[in-house]
Design a protein around this motif. Structure first.
Motif, PDB file in Angstrom:
ATOM      1  N   ALA A  94      -3.483  -1.284   4.878  1.00  0.00           N
ATOM      2  CA  ALA A  94      -2.752  -0.162   5.460  1.00  0.00           C
ATOM      3  C   ALA A  94      -2.137   0.658   4.338  1.00  0.00           C
ATOM      4  O   ALA A  94      -1.940   0.172   3.219  1.00  0.00           O
ATOM      5  N   ILE A  95      -1.838   1.924   4.646  1.00  0.00           N
ATOM      6  CA  ILE A  95      -1.132   2.795   3.714  1.00  0.00           C
ATOM      7  C   ILE A  95       0.105   3.343   4.407  1.00  0.00           C
ATOM      8  O   ILE A  95       0.178   3.380   5.639  1.00  0.00           O
ATOM      9  N   ALA A  96       1.090   3.769   3.613  1.00  0.00           N
ATOM     10  CA  ALA A  96       2.309   4.348   4.160  1.00  0.00           C
ATOM     11  C   ALA A  96       2.735   5.518   3.293  1.00  0.00           C
ATOM     12  O   ALA A  96       2.266   5.681   2.158  1.00  0.00           O
ATOM     13  N   SER A  97       3.626   6.336   3.831  1.00  0.00           N
ATOM     14  CA  SER A  97       4.171   7.456   3.072  1.00  0.00           C
ATOM     15  C   SER A  97       4.732   6.961   1.745  1.00  0.00           C
ATOM     16  O   SER A  97       5.283   5.860   1.662  1.00  0.00           O
ATOM     17  N   GLY A  98       4.593   7.780   0.722  1.00  0.00           N
ATOM     18  CA  GLY A  98       5.088   7.400  -0.591  1.00  0.00           C
ATOM     19  C   GLY A  98       4.046   6.712  -1.447  1.00  0.00           C
ATOM     20  O   GLY A  98       4.360   6.159  -2.501  1.00  0.00           O
TER      21      GLY A  98
END
Length: 217
Positions: A70-74
Motif C-alpha cells: 500500500a501507499i499513503a500520502s507523503g
C-alpha cells in the motif's frame, strides 16, 4: 448472525469501544472510501475532529483484491513481503502498480479536500479508522504515514479484522481497537448486512457535514 447492519451501525459500535479516548480531542483520520462513514460516527461520539488518511492498496495485477502492499500520502510505501515473495512479483510490476495508484491518490486529495489545509498531527492522539481490515497492508501504510508526523499516540480502529492482522498491527500502533475478530475471516463485506460501494460525492457529503458541525461547535 452478521454483526453489523451497515457502516453507520458499525461506527457506533466502534465508538463505544473507543470510549477511553473520549475527552482527548482525538483527530479521527478515516481511510476513504468505506472508512469515512465509520469515522464520522466515531468522531461525533468522541468529540473529535474528522479528516482523511489517504491510502491506496497495491493490488496484485492478476488478483486485484489481494494486497501486495500500500501507499499513503507523503510518499509512504509498505510492501507485504510474504505476498511479493510467494508470487514472485518483480520490482517493475510493483513500480507500475504504484505509479497508477499514486495518480489516484492525488486525484482523491483534490476531490475530497480541495484547498482545505491538512490538520497538524504533531502531539495529538490520532485514531485511524476503516470499515474493516483484511491483510493490514493499507492500515500499516496509514500508521507509517501518521507516525512520520509526530503524533502523541496512534490508535488503529476498525469494526472487524482477523486475529493475526490485529496482532501484527499491535506491534506498529500504540493501541488497536477491533470489536469483532472472527476466524476464519473471509472478507470484510461478509460481516455486514449492507456493504455498498461509496462514491466520491458520498464521501464529500459526509466530510462537509462533519466540518460544518465542527465549525458550529
Amino acid at each position: 448472525m452478521l454483526p453489523y447492519t451497515d457502516r453507520k451501525v458499525a461506527g457506533r459500535v466502534l465508538a463505544r469501544a473507543l470510549e477511553p479516548w473520549r475527552g482527548t480531542r482525538p483527530l479521527v483520520l478515516a481511510l476513504p472510501r468505506g472508512g469515512v462513514p465509520v469515522g464520522y460516527e466515531v468522531a461525533r461520539a468522541l468529540g473529535g475532529e474528522l479528516d482523511l488518511m489517504l491510502v491506496r492498496k497495491l493490488g496484485v495485477p492478476s488478483q486485484p483484491e489481494l494486497a501486495m502492499g500500500a501507499i499513503a500520502s507523503g510518499g509512504v510505501r509498505v510492501l507485504n513481503e510474504d505476498v511479493v515473495a510467494s508470487l514472485g512479483i518483480g520490482p517493475e510490476t510493483i513500480e507500475a502498480v504504484a505509479a497508477e495508484e499514486e495518480a489516484e491518490l492525488r486525484r482523491r486529495e483534490r476531490a475530497y479536500r480541495g484547498e482545505r489545509p491538512w490538520p497538524e498531527l504533531a502531539g495529538r492522539t490520532v485514531i485511524l479508522v476503516d470499515d474493516g481490515i483484511a491483510t493490514g497492508a493499507t492500515m500499516r501504510a496509514a500508521v507509517a504515514a501518521a507516525r512520520a508526523q509526530g503524533p502523541r499516540e496512534i490508535v488503529v480502529a476498525a469494526p472487524v479484522a482477523p486475529p493475526d492482522t490485529v496482532a501484527r498491527l499491535r506491534r506498529e500502533a500504540d493501541a488497536v481497537v477491533v470489536p469483532e475478530t472472527p476466524e476464519p475471516f473471509w472478507a470484510i463485506g461478509q460481516w455486514y448486512v449492507a456493504f455498498p460501494q461509496l462514491d466520491d460525492e458520498e464521501v464529500r457529503a459526509i466530510l462537509r457535514r462533519a466540518w460544518e458541525e465542527e465549525a458550529a461547535g
